[in-house]
Design a protein around this motif. Sequence first.
Motif, PDB file in Angstrom:
ATOM      1  N   GLY A 299       0.819  -1.212   0.000  1.00 38.23           N
ATOM      2  CA  GLY A 299       0.000   0.000   0.000  1.00 38.23           C
ATOM      3  C   GLY A 299       0.849   1.258   0.000  1.00 38.23           C
TER       4      GLY A 299
ATOM      5  N   ALA B 259       2.450   1.601  -3.355  1.00 40.41           N
ATOM      6  CA  ALA B 259       1.474   2.026  -4.364  1.00 40.41           C
ATOM      7  C   ALA B 259       1.256   3.529  -4.324  1.00 40.41           C
ATOM      8  CB  ALA B 259       0.152   1.297  -4.142  1.00 40.41           C
ATOM      9  N   ALA B 260       1.307   4.129  -3.132  1.00 39.63           N
ATOM     10  CA  ALA B 260       1.127   5.577  -3.027  1.00 39.63           C
ATOM     11  C   ALA B 260       2.227   6.314  -3.774  1.00 39.63           C
ATOM     12  CB  ALA B 260       1.108   5.991  -1.553  1.00 39.63           C
TER      13      ALA B 260
ATOM     14  N   SER C 128       1.857   5.709  -7.614  1.00 41.74           N
ATOM     15  CA  SER C 128       0.829   6.573  -8.215  1.00 41.74           C
ATOM     16  C   SER C 128       1.294   8.015  -8.293  1.00 41.74           C
ATOM     17  CB  SER C 128      -0.468   6.476  -7.409  1.00 41.74           C
ATOM     18  OG  SER C 128      -0.275   6.898  -6.068  1.00 41.74           O
TER      19      SER C 128
ATOM     20  N   SER D 144      -4.764  -0.739  -4.503  1.00 42.69           N
ATOM     21  CA  SER D 144      -4.072   0.307  -3.749  1.00 42.69           C
ATOM     22  C   SER D 144      -3.477   1.358  -4.685  1.00 42.69           C
ATOM     23  CB  SER D 144      -2.984  -0.307  -2.865  1.00 42.69           C
ATOM     24  OG  SER D 144      -2.055  -1.054  -3.627  1.00 42.69           O
ATOM     25  N   THR D 145      -3.057   0.968  -5.884  1.00 45.14           N
ATOM     26  CA  THR D 145      -2.560   1.943  -6.848  1.00 45.14           C
ATOM     27  C   THR D 145      -3.690   2.829  -7.347  1.00 45.14           C
ATOM     28  OG1 THR D 145      -0.798   0.448  -7.558  1.00 45.14           O
ATOM     29  CG2 THR D 145      -1.379   2.231  -9.065  1.00 45.14           C
TER      30      THR D 145
ATOM     31  N   GLY E 157      -4.315   5.343  -4.582  1.00 52.41           N
ATOM     32  CA  GLY E 157      -3.325   6.402  -4.524  1.00 52.41           C
ATOM     33  C   GLY E 157      -3.452   7.402  -5.654  1.00 52.41           C
TER      34      GLY E 157
ATOM     35  N   CYS F  76      -5.281  -0.372   0.693  1.00 51.39           N
ATOM     36  CA  CYS F  76      -5.945   0.814   0.149  1.00 51.39           C
ATOM     37  C   CYS F  76      -5.877   1.975   1.130  1.00 51.39           C
ATOM     38  CB  CYS F  76      -7.394   0.485  -0.196  1.00 51.39           C
ATOM     39  SG  CYS F  76      -7.607  -0.580  -1.632  1.00 51.39           S
TER      40      CYS F  76
ATOM     41  N   SER G 153      -2.297   3.291   1.281  1.00 49.08           N
ATOM     42  CA  SER G 153      -2.021   4.091   0.098  1.00 49.08           C
ATOM     43  C   SER G 153      -2.708   5.434   0.170  1.00 49.08           C
ATOM     44  CB  SER G 153      -2.469   3.328  -1.151  1.00 49.08           C
ATOM     45  OG  SER G 153      -2.277   4.095  -2.314  1.00 49.08           O
ATOM     46  N   TYR G 154      -3.935   5.424   0.643  1.00 53.33           N
ATOM     47  CA  TYR G 154      -4.698   6.677   0.759  1.00 53.33           C
ATOM     48  C   TYR G 154      -4.050   7.612   1.775  1.00 53.33           C
ATOM     49  CZ  TYR G 154      -8.797   9.685   1.445  1.00 53.33           C
ATOM     50  OH  TYR G 154      -9.649  10.753   1.540  1.00 53.33           O
TER      51      TYR G 154
ATOM     52  N   SER H  92      -0.729   8.924   0.311  1.00 50.38           N
ATOM     53  CA  SER H  92      -0.888   9.764  -0.884  1.00 50.38           C
ATOM     54  C   SER H  92      -1.414  11.153  -0.535  1.00 50.38           C
ATOM     55  CB  SER H  92      -1.817   9.079  -1.899  1.00 50.38           C
ATOM     56  OG  SER H  92      -3.111   8.916  -1.365  1.00 50.38           O
TER      57      SER H  92
END
Length: 626
Positions: free
Chosen positions: A246, A249-250, A253, A375-376, A379, A408, A411-412, A415
Amino acid sequence: MSQVGVSRLRDYTADSRLLYVSGLASALGAVAAVAAWCLLMLIALATNLFYFHQWSFLERDPWEANLRWWSVFIPVVGGLIVGMIARFLSPRVRGHGMPEAVETIVFGGGRVQPRVAVLKPIATAIAIGSGGPFGAEGPVIVTGGAIGSVLGQLLTMSDSERTVLMVAGASAGMAATFNCPMAAILLAVEILLFEWKPRSVVPVAMACVTAGAVRRLLLGPAALFVMKPQTQPVYHQQMLGALIIGVAAAFFSLLLSKAIRLSEKMFHKLPFHWMWWPAIGGLGVGIGGLFFPRALGVGYSTLQLMILNGRHTEVKILVGILVVKSLIWVFALGSETAGGILAPLLLLGGAMGAMLGRAMPQMTAGSWVVVGMTSTLTGAIGCPLTSAMLALELTRNAGIMLPVLLACMASYGVSVLVQRRSMLTEALSAKGLHLSREFSVDPLETMLVSQAMHTSVFALNSDARVEEAKVWLRSMEERGAISWSHWQRIFPLVDAEGKLTGMLTRGRMVAAAQNGDSESPLADFAVADARTISPFHTLKAAAASMATYQLTSYPVVASDGKLLGVLTIEDLLKGRTQQDQRENSRRRVLRLRWPFGAAPQTVADAVTEVPPNMSPTRDEDETASH
């Protein structure tokens, strides 16, 4: 006296129009599902025409054709056609659709040109069918939204209702494309609606459910991707791996977003008209496809291959996706051609998850692919709940929900700290538009008029004479400019029982003092039917009323007509002040007592210092001397 509305505080503000709009949204959902099906058929037809030279609606990928050196120019031809459609028919077909939809919803009153509903899917089918590395979901969202907008423009509706229909059509389009009605509803809530109200959520849900049902009739009920169920429990090792993916992925992205912005800036510096940009972007797509054919087209078959094989997917396929697919996708998006971003983000994120999954604990094949792709997506566009639900609906594999949700959210969380703008709002920012992605309860909605009004009011008897206005004016002139800055600018007239009978503005008081006969009734200069407000109205309702009637002060009157106070436009700031204190005033409200290591709390410990630049609350007992 005419009171502004009647105070009937409820949990919700919806009315019977909810049923009417929901019925329209249900019909719209069926139409959007058919539109999504037509777009998928158009993409299949365009792919067969460009690469297989056949009139066929059979779904095939460009890489399945026998690619030759001249295949490099197929995306160029497709890009040239898209550019001509945008130049001569409608420039709204450009772009991947999501930012344009958000701009129309927030800044455009939900109004979309009817031609967009036809031209956008055609341009998208040509762009993807000629090898463009895009997805169909973004253009389907635009197409469904355009149909909803056109319906809203044909009927007598408010901008809010028209926007709801637009979002309902857009969400229904996604629900039909991915067979994911619940994720489509969450997408509307997290990205498109910009509110959480029954008047909008219920119609959107009805549209998505209807679209999901019609989609099953047209394309079948099966999930989009086949995956072996995760039957074994997920333990802390897998959760730690999901957390790592995760976070990765952030940043992945973020890298993609910056690359897209750089690509767009490069195209804007070209000495050519933007009509030629999609053709130039197509040249990059064609060259990349010659080196790695699987990079062409939507790539659902490649994503399905990765889900089936998981971390055992061939390294050359993963590298080809992460390198070639990323480059041609970023390059093509910069050319502002037609095509979506959701499917490419899922494919790129899935490849990243499969690559990192080689070092992660064992789970069912494809689990790390799903963790990476969702997760991408989170992000990139900031939709953690949508992405998590999308994983469940795309694969029907509930066993991986915990690691998917953790990835997720990780990542959120990362990001929003490292990115100023997401892929959705970056384009709006470039146009000079600002859009916040944070939503909270309006502080004016939680405070009543009775909690903010002035209760110490200078009022006059209903039988007062003009002489009293003359005395007041002399007093004001003696005190100078400071007296004219006082908060009270309206002067109520009340009878012996304290009921409001009229009201004078400051201007009317001055006019009475300067021009009226001293023995004349002051009520002759008053407004007999002044607008009042109830103490049980919210400050939000008061602010809306002030904006509607262009007033800055209201007498506050009880149900029996008695004057209770005066509310001014400055009083509306009181709700904002409390919100600022709530967010910025930090203090300890609980202290451990002996013998747990801390001294007993003293009176001094309980005193909270007023934050800098924070004015203390007004003393309601102050009197206004006039």
